[in-house]
Write a protein that holds these residues in place. Sequence first.
Motif, PDB file in Angstrom:
ATOM      1  N   ALA A  62       0.807  -1.224   0.000  1.00 43.08           N
ATOM      2  CA  ALA A  62       0.000   0.000   0.000  1.00 43.08           C
ATOM      3  C   ALA A  62       0.837   1.270   0.000  1.00 43.08           C
ATOM      4  O   ALA A  62       0.333   2.345  -0.332  1.00 43.08           O
TER       5      ALA A  62
ATOM      6  N   GLY B 220       0.947   2.979  -3.499  1.00 45.17           N
ATOM      7  CA  GLY B 220      -0.367   3.505  -3.860  1.00 45.17           C
ATOM      8  C   GLY B 220      -0.762   4.689  -3.000  1.00 45.17           C
ATOM      9  O   GLY B 220      -1.339   5.668  -3.492  1.00 45.17           O
ATOM     10  N   ASN B 221      -0.440   4.619  -1.704  1.00 43.43           N
ATOM     11  CA  ASN B 221      -0.743   5.742  -0.813  1.00 43.43           C
ATOM     12  C   ASN B 221       0.018   6.998  -1.228  1.00 43.43           C
ATOM     13  O   ASN B 221      -0.525   8.105  -1.217  1.00 43.43           O
TER      14      ASN B 221
ATOM     15  N   SER C 183       1.022   7.721  -4.191  1.00 47.31           N
ATOM     16  CA  SER C 183       0.413   8.217  -5.431  1.00 47.31           C
ATOM     17  C   SER C 183      -0.816   9.062  -5.135  1.00 47.31           C
ATOM     18  O   SER C 183      -1.080  10.062  -5.823  1.00 47.31           O
ATOM     19  N   GLY C 184      -1.564   8.665  -4.107  1.00 49.94           N
ATOM     20  CA  GLY C 184      -2.753   9.428  -3.749  1.00 49.94           C
ATOM     21  C   GLY C 184      -2.439  10.708  -3.012  1.00 49.94           C
ATOM     22  O   GLY C 184      -3.069  11.750  -3.252  1.00 49.94           O
TER      23      GLY C 184
ATOM     24  N   ASN D 272       3.462  -3.834  -9.093  1.00 51.84           N
ATOM     25  CA  ASN D 272       2.330  -3.258  -9.831  1.00 51.84           C
ATOM     26  C   ASN D 272       2.070  -1.816  -9.425  1.00 51.84           C
ATOM     27  O   ASN D 272       1.684  -0.980 -10.252  1.00 51.84           O
ATOM     28  N   GLY D 273       2.288  -1.488  -8.141  1.00 56.62           N
ATOM     29  CA  GLY D 273       2.093  -0.115  -7.686  1.00 56.62           C
ATOM     30  C   GLY D 273       3.081   0.837  -8.330  1.00 56.62           C
ATOM     31  O   GLY D 273       2.729   1.955  -8.728  1.00 56.62           O
TER      32      GLY D 273
ATOM     33  N   ASP E 152       2.131   1.431 -11.953  1.00 58.01           N
ATOM     34  CA  ASP E 152       1.034   2.397 -12.064  1.00 58.01           C
ATOM     35  C   ASP E 152       1.513   3.816 -11.774  1.00 58.01           C
ATOM     36  O   ASP E 152       1.020   4.781 -12.362  1.00 58.01           O
ATOM     37  N   MET E 153       2.475   3.947 -10.852  1.00 61.65           N
ATOM     38  CA  MET E 153       3.006   5.268 -10.532  1.00 61.65           C
ATOM     39  C   MET E 153       3.691   5.880 -11.754  1.00 61.65           C
ATOM     40  O   MET E 153       3.511   7.065 -12.062  1.00 61.65           O
TER      41      MET E 153
ATOM     42  N   ASN F 124       1.049   6.769 -14.451  1.00 63.61           N
ATOM     43  CA  ASN F 124       0.278   7.978 -14.155  1.00 63.61           C
ATOM     44  C   ASN F 124       1.159   9.200 -13.914  1.00 63.61           C
ATOM     45  O   ASN F 124       0.664  10.239 -13.458  1.00 63.61           O
TER      46      ASN F 124
END
Length: 371
Positions: free
Chosen positions: A170, A173-174, A176-177, A205-206, A209-210, A213
Amino acid sequence: DKCASYGAALANEGGGKLILGVQNSPRKVVGTQALKDINYIKNYLRDQLHLRVIVEELDPFFEEQVKAQGIAVSGKEFLPLCGELTPERIIKAFAGQGIIPESGTGSTEGQSLTVVLPGRPPNMCPGCPHRGFFYVLNRLKAYVTGDIGCYTLGFLPPLSSMETCVCMGASIGNASGVVKVVSEEERKKVVAVIGDSTFCHTGINGLMDMVYNSVPATVAILDNRITAMTGRQDNPASGHTLSNNATYRVDIAELCKALGVKHVRVVNPFDLEETEKALREEMERPETSVIITDKPCILVKRPGVFQRGPLYEIDPEKCTGCRACLKIGCPAIQWLPDEGVRGLSHIDPTLCTGCDVCRQLCTFSAIGRAK
């Protein structure tokens, strides 16, 4: 026979101690052969004890194995299946069965089973490669999105460098948010921290995606060559299988580049200056970047992986009691409040691994290699 008999007698009388291998007069350590047949002692105690209770946390693994052998034992009939078996919970359970008095005593002398212990929070091991990295993160006041591993301990004082920890993978992903909702200046403070095994498990995978994006944040992959937190299991980045067979070791740096990360740096986390320089530069980048720390866990026993360095010591004549060395929270460094003018630091040679981090913090040159 005597050892087993004494053990059974002590157990039935409420407990006690047997000191083996010490001659009574004069006091001398002579060694003992009393436990050479441990299975005999186990069977003897099983047959002689008036009460047979197996105390184990969570599922009744040992209890079921013993019962399968036709041995009558108790356990989960009155001990909880969930939660930590603290002394208080065990006392309550035993008292409820009439095994010990309600007062919480189980010996004929009425000695209390409860002892007030000093607080001892979990801590990274002496020589842990994560310690220096988190010290620098704290120094830079980074906003750290954390993950699951030994490095999660970085949220505790004095390192105090972690704002989030949700689940495995996480952290990226965190991060990225977070960069989506903070100001441009605050964005430069966001760093995702993840270990090598967690990265292989569910961090790849995170990061992909980073990059996809175009997230302007830094990911720190703390590669200590092992899955340390859960018992030193190997992983795809360690170069060995769970059967300890040599295999292909995933090159994390090359993997990150293959995912599209243009800026990948490998640093020595024991070098605070190098680590801080890398973090400052990568945190300023307006795109995804990766920093990889490359020092092994001290608990890796595989030959040639972890090398213990020269030990360090503190010169009491030079130590001013400034407590700067305590800011890394190393268990090998002890504070002696009654020494010197305002207290002195001391390095326990049995715990020191020679990582050199504490020496870099001392501005008075009081820390040096042990003579």
